[in-house]
Design a protein around this motif. Structure first.
Motif, PDB file in Angstrom:
ATOM      1  N   HIS A  75      -5.449 -10.336 -16.127  1.00  0.00           N
ATOM      2  CA  HIS A  75      -5.544 -10.768 -14.757  1.00  0.00           C
ATOM      3  C   HIS A  75      -4.378 -10.183 -13.880  1.00  0.00           C
ATOM      4  O   HIS A  75      -4.065 -11.081 -13.045  1.00  0.00           O
ATOM      5  CB  HIS A  75      -5.722 -12.329 -14.610  1.00  0.00           C
ATOM      6  N   VAL A  76      -3.931  -9.000 -13.929  1.00  0.00           N
ATOM      7  CA  VAL A  76      -2.894  -8.361 -13.083  1.00  0.00           C
ATOM      8  C   VAL A  76      -3.621  -7.530 -12.155  1.00  0.00           C
ATOM      9  O   VAL A  76      -4.108  -6.665 -12.319  1.00  0.00           O
ATOM     10  CB  VAL A  76      -1.994  -7.389 -14.045  1.00  0.00           C
ATOM     11  N   PRO A  77      -3.387  -8.033 -10.815  1.00  0.00           N
ATOM     12  CA  PRO A  77      -3.872  -7.052  -9.668  1.00  0.00           C
ATOM     13  C   PRO A  77      -3.307  -5.790  -9.601  1.00  0.00           C
ATOM     14  O   PRO A  77      -2.278  -5.665  -9.858  1.00  0.00           O
ATOM     15  CB  PRO A  77      -3.640  -7.885  -8.156  1.00  0.00           C
ATOM     16  N   LEU A  78      -4.043  -4.655  -9.300  1.00  0.00           N
ATOM     17  CA  LEU A  78      -3.546  -3.252  -9.374  1.00  0.00           C
ATOM     18  C   LEU A  78      -3.702  -2.801  -8.099  1.00  0.00           C
ATOM     19  O   LEU A  78      -4.741  -2.942  -7.455  1.00  0.00           O
ATOM     20  CB  LEU A  78      -4.634  -2.467 -10.391  1.00  0.00           C
ATOM     21  N   TYR A  79      -2.494  -2.139  -7.436  1.00  0.00           N
ATOM     22  CA  TYR A  79      -2.699  -1.403  -6.165  1.00  0.00           C
ATOM     23  C   TYR A  79      -2.528   0.018  -6.311  1.00  0.00           C
ATOM     24  O   TYR A  79      -1.834   0.388  -7.333  1.00  0.00           O
ATOM     25  CB  TYR A  79      -1.461  -1.801  -5.288  1.00  0.00           C
ATOM     26  N   ILE A  80      -3.211   0.796  -5.727  1.00  0.00           N
ATOM     27  CA  ILE A  80      -3.182   2.213  -5.582  1.00  0.00           C
ATOM     28  C   ILE A  80      -2.399   2.677  -4.277  1.00  0.00           C
ATOM     29  O   ILE A  80      -2.986   2.227  -3.240  1.00  0.00           O
ATOM     30  CB  ILE A  80      -4.283   3.109  -5.599  1.00  0.00           C
ATOM     31  N   LYS A  81      -1.303   3.129  -4.386  1.00  0.00           N
ATOM     32  CA  LYS A  81      -0.489   3.258  -3.073  1.00  0.00           C
ATOM     33  C   LYS A  81       0.051   4.838  -3.262  1.00  0.00           C
ATOM     34  O   LYS A  81       0.163   5.447  -3.964  1.00  0.00           O
ATOM     35  CB  LYS A  81       0.668   2.599  -3.195  1.00  0.00           C
ATOM     36  N   ASN A  82       0.361   5.051  -1.851  1.00  0.00           N
ATOM     37  CA  ASN A  82       0.860   6.592  -1.604  1.00  0.00           C
ATOM     38  C   ASN A  82       2.268   6.581  -1.320  1.00  0.00           C
ATOM     39  O   ASN A  82       2.815   6.166  -0.536  1.00  0.00           O
ATOM     40  CB  ASN A  82       0.136   7.275  -0.306  1.00  0.00           C
ATOM     41  N   THR A  83       2.825   7.319  -2.127  1.00  0.00           N
ATOM     42  CA  THR A  83       4.489   7.644  -2.141  1.00  0.00           C
ATOM     43  C   THR A  83       4.860   7.852  -0.753  1.00  0.00           C
ATOM     44  O   THR A  83       6.186   7.691  -0.381  1.00  0.00           O
ATOM     45  CB  THR A  83       4.947   8.468  -3.317  1.00  0.00           C
ATOM     46  N   THR A  84       4.059   8.964  -0.354  1.00  0.00           N
ATOM     47  CA  THR A  84       4.719   9.643   1.099  1.00  0.00           C
ATOM     48  C   THR A  84       4.335   8.737   2.181  1.00  0.00           C
ATOM     49  O   THR A  84       4.610   9.129   3.492  1.00  0.00           O
ATOM     50  CB  THR A  84       4.054  11.113   1.213  1.00  0.00           C
ATOM     51  N   ASN A  85       3.758   7.429   1.780  1.00  0.00           N
ATOM     52  CA  ASN A  85       3.033   6.801   3.139  1.00  0.00           C
ATOM     53  C   ASN A  85       3.130   5.285   2.699  1.00  0.00           C
ATOM     54  O   ASN A  85       2.088   4.663   2.848  1.00  0.00           O
ATOM     55  CB  ASN A  85       1.828   7.333   3.445  1.00  0.00           C
ATOM     56  N   PRO A  86       4.436   4.650   2.347  1.00  0.00           N
ATOM     57  CA  PRO A  86       4.401   3.743   1.549  1.00  0.00           C
ATOM     58  C   PRO A  86       3.959   2.312   2.493  1.00  0.00           C
ATOM     59  O   PRO A  86       3.613   1.208   1.778  1.00  0.00           O
ATOM     60  CB  PRO A  86       5.931   3.537   1.382  1.00  0.00           C
ATOM     61  N   SER A  87       3.810   2.666   3.763  1.00  0.00           N
ATOM     62  CA  SER A  87       3.781   1.256   4.233  1.00  0.00           C
ATOM     63  C   SER A  87       2.034   1.024   4.334  1.00  0.00           C
ATOM     64  O   SER A  87       1.648  -0.008   4.719  1.00  0.00           O
ATOM     65  CB  SER A  87       4.228   1.538   5.795  1.00  0.00           C
ATOM     66  N   LEU A  88       1.555   2.000   4.147  1.00  0.00           N
ATOM     67  CA  LEU A  88      -0.058   1.684   3.965  1.00  0.00           C
ATOM     68  C   LEU A  88      -0.330   0.574   2.811  1.00  0.00           C
ATOM     69  O   LEU A  88       0.551   0.869   1.927  1.00  0.00           O
ATOM     70  CB  LEU A  88      -0.989   2.841   3.688  1.00  0.00           C
ATOM     71  N   THR A  89      -1.372  -0.267   3.066  1.00  0.00           N
ATOM     72  CA  THR A  89      -1.761  -0.942   2.040  1.00  0.00           C
ATOM     73  C   THR A  89      -2.308  -0.510   0.753  1.00  0.00           C
ATOM     74  O   THR A  89      -1.935  -0.787  -0.508  1.00  0.00           O
ATOM     75  CB  THR A  89      -2.911  -2.148   2.497  1.00  0.00           C
ATOM     76  N   GLY A  90      -2.939   0.715   0.939  1.00  0.00           N
ATOM     77  CA  GLY A  90      -3.677   1.235  -0.186  1.00  0.00           C
ATOM     78  C   GLY A  90      -4.727   0.497  -0.744  1.00  0.00           C
ATOM     79  O   GLY A  90      -5.537   0.033   0.236  1.00  0.00           O
ATOM     80  N   THR A  91      -5.174   0.796  -2.074  1.00  0.00           N
ATOM     81  CA  THR A  91      -6.405   0.027  -2.376  1.00  0.00           C
ATOM     82  C   THR A  91      -5.997  -1.069  -3.384  1.00  0.00           C
ATOM     83  O   THR A  91      -5.234  -0.717  -4.217  1.00  0.00           O
ATOM     84  CB  THR A  91      -7.224   1.276  -3.140  1.00  0.00           C
ATOM     85  N   LEU A  92      -6.529  -2.176  -3.293  1.00  0.00           N
ATOM     86  CA  LEU A  92      -6.158  -3.147  -4.305  1.00  0.00           C
ATOM     87  C   LEU A  92      -7.598  -3.341  -5.172  1.00  0.00           C
ATOM     88  O   LEU A  92      -8.694  -3.350  -4.725  1.00  0.00           O
ATOM     89  CB  LEU A  92      -6.072  -4.550  -3.421  1.00  0.00           C
ATOM     90  N   VAL A  93      -7.267  -3.353  -6.535  1.00  0.00           N
ATOM     91  CA  VAL A  93      -8.446  -3.779  -7.351  1.00  0.00           C
ATOM     92  C   VAL A  93      -8.047  -4.899  -8.087  1.00  0.00           C
ATOM     93  O   VAL A  93      -6.863  -5.240  -8.666  1.00  0.00           O
ATOM     94  CB  VAL A  93      -8.090  -2.554  -8.365  1.00  0.00           C
TER      95      VAL A  93
END
Ligand code: ASP
Length: 438
Positions: A255-273
């Motif tokens: 039950h650990v949430p997973l985020y996909i995030k962009n290293t060159t754009n870290p302020s974006l939320t990205g995708t939460l799974v």
């Protein structure tokens, strides 16, 4: 605490290493970091892992690999220098290379990409280096020994505190190195996050998150903000290249949430799974499709026998033959006197005419035919269950675009509608569907 995994493109040079340092420093919860080997700096560049595979082949065939090694060496030296690291990289590299004897294992050579990357990153962050062969354990059959792995990861974190772990490899019970399949650092990160019951697992890469459709087909597709693990499984299975497919299971189970995030754009939320979302946000409520993906080159094998439904063993006998040839069946469709199996063309072609002949003979069919050039498209969305008219909209949109539908299927959990079209209509169908649902 949070576990972060950085992919090769984020670690390609010293600027990447510095970016990672800033990301880690910006949140005190970011105490465990898993790294890949440095990837490409520009499109014609080489990934360190690929160069190491070539080294192994050269060692086997006793061909000099000095040039390749010098390339590898200069990549790490430049990173260390660019980051101002106080590490004797020359002597570490010398130690590694001195183990490249004629009998060295491929696993050892290839895993050095991650090993060296983690050593440098640990020094850059001031975190402990924990070797993956001491904490990631495989059984003899190549599956993960979860109990030992989780226990050793917990012990390592307790002992060391903030740490960096190389991705992609671990060890077997007899102490030999073993690799996950390519892209496997994602799995290492997931295991570490699950073992430590992390607040979340952040998977840092070079895209803003998971996209709703393939950017090679749809211009500028939207990023998916939130997606469930089951939706992600459906999209990945049907062709969306997101994460190593084994990544999902450890974090899902823990039950650990997973985020996909962009290293060159870290302020974006990205995708939460996540497993599920209690409440859908406004933006999601207005859109009931999460993503669209698909694969080309399927064949439809149709077996016809009149009054097939009266012969109770007919389907079983046909499937026993496909089982004998180890053919993965993607879908089964049936009508009164026939049924069709959808199978990847490359897999089916391996059996040539032998398979169809055997089915014809053993099962006494009236007819058997193979249609090639079919694409499968998956329209995935957790909100489809509660929404009327989604399939109507899909068929209307494709009909208006003049695209013929060959196959229709809805998964029993209703998060997925599968459509088969001819290969030449594939791109158009994806674009049409994307635009009618965004
Ligand atoms: N470096 C390995 C690869 O290129 C593993 C990884 O990046 O996850 O596949």
């Amino acid at each position: 605490m949070k576990v972060l995994k950085f992919g090769g493109s984020s670690l390609a040079d010293h600027e990447g290493f510095n970016r990672i340092k800033d990301i880690v420093a910006s949140d005190p919860m970011r105490t465990v970091v898993v790294v890949s080997a440095p990837g490409k700096r520009y499109s014609a560049d080489n990934k360190i892992t690929d160069l190491l595979y070539i080294c192994t082949a050269h060692i086997r065939y006793k061909v000099s690999y000095d040039d390749i090694w010098n390339d590898i060496k200069s990549r790490y030296l430049n990173i260390a220098q660019g980051c101002g690291l106080d590490v004797d990289v020359e002597s570490i590299l010398w130690d590694v290379r001195s183990n490249f004897t004629p009998t060295v294992s491929e696993e050892y050579v290839v895993s050095r990409g991650e090993y060296l990357s983690a050593l440098l990153m640990a020094s850059h962050l001031g975190y402990a280096f924990v070797d993956a062969c001491d904490v990631i354990h495989f059984n003899f059959d190549g599956t993960v020994d979860y109990d030992r792995t989780y226990e050793d990861i917990r012990n390592a974190y307790e002992k060391n505190g903030p740490m960096v772990v190389p991705g992609f490899y671990g060890s077997t019970p007899d102490g030999k190195l073993h690799l996950f399949s390519r892209g496997g650092s994602d799995v290492t990160g997931a295991l570490v996050a699950a073992a430590l019951d992390a607040q979340c697992y952040e998977n840092w890469t070079d895209v803003d998150g998971i996209l709703m459709a393939d950017p090679k087909i749809v211009d500028n597709p939207r990023t998916i903000e939130r997606i469930t693990f089951s939706e992600l499984r459906e999209l990945s299975y049907m062709g969306a290249e997101v994460l190593h497919e084994e990544t999902v299971f450890p974090v899902l189970k823990a039950h650990v949430p997973l985020y996909i995030k962009n290293t060159t754009n870290p302020s974006l939320t990205g995708t939460l799974v996540m497993e599920s979302f209690d409440e859908e946000n406004e933006e999601e409520k207005s859109r009931f499709i999460t993503g669209i993906t698909g694969k080309r080159d399927y064949s439809v094998l149709t077996v016809t026998k009149s009054r097939m439904h009266e012969d109770f063993s007919f389907v079983r006998r046909v499937l026993e033959i496909t089982e004998k040839y180890q053919l993965p069946i993607e879908h089964i469709q049936s009508s009164v006197d026939s049924f069709s199996l959808v199978i990847s063309s490359s897999v089916l072609s391996r059996t040539g005419h032998v398979l169809t002949e055997e089915i014809r003979k053993e099962c006494n069919t009236d007819d058997i035919k193979v249609d090639e050039g079919v694409s499968l498209i998956a329209v995935v969305g957790r909100r489809m269950v509660a929404t009327k008219g989604v399939s109507g909209k899909i068929f209307a949109a494709l009909g208006e675009a003049g695209i013929n539908i060959r196959i229709i299927e809805q998964g029993s959990d209703e998060i997925n509608i599968m459509i088969g079209v001819m290969d030449e209509d594939f791109d158009d169908a994806i674009r049409t569907l994307y635009h009618s649902f965004t």
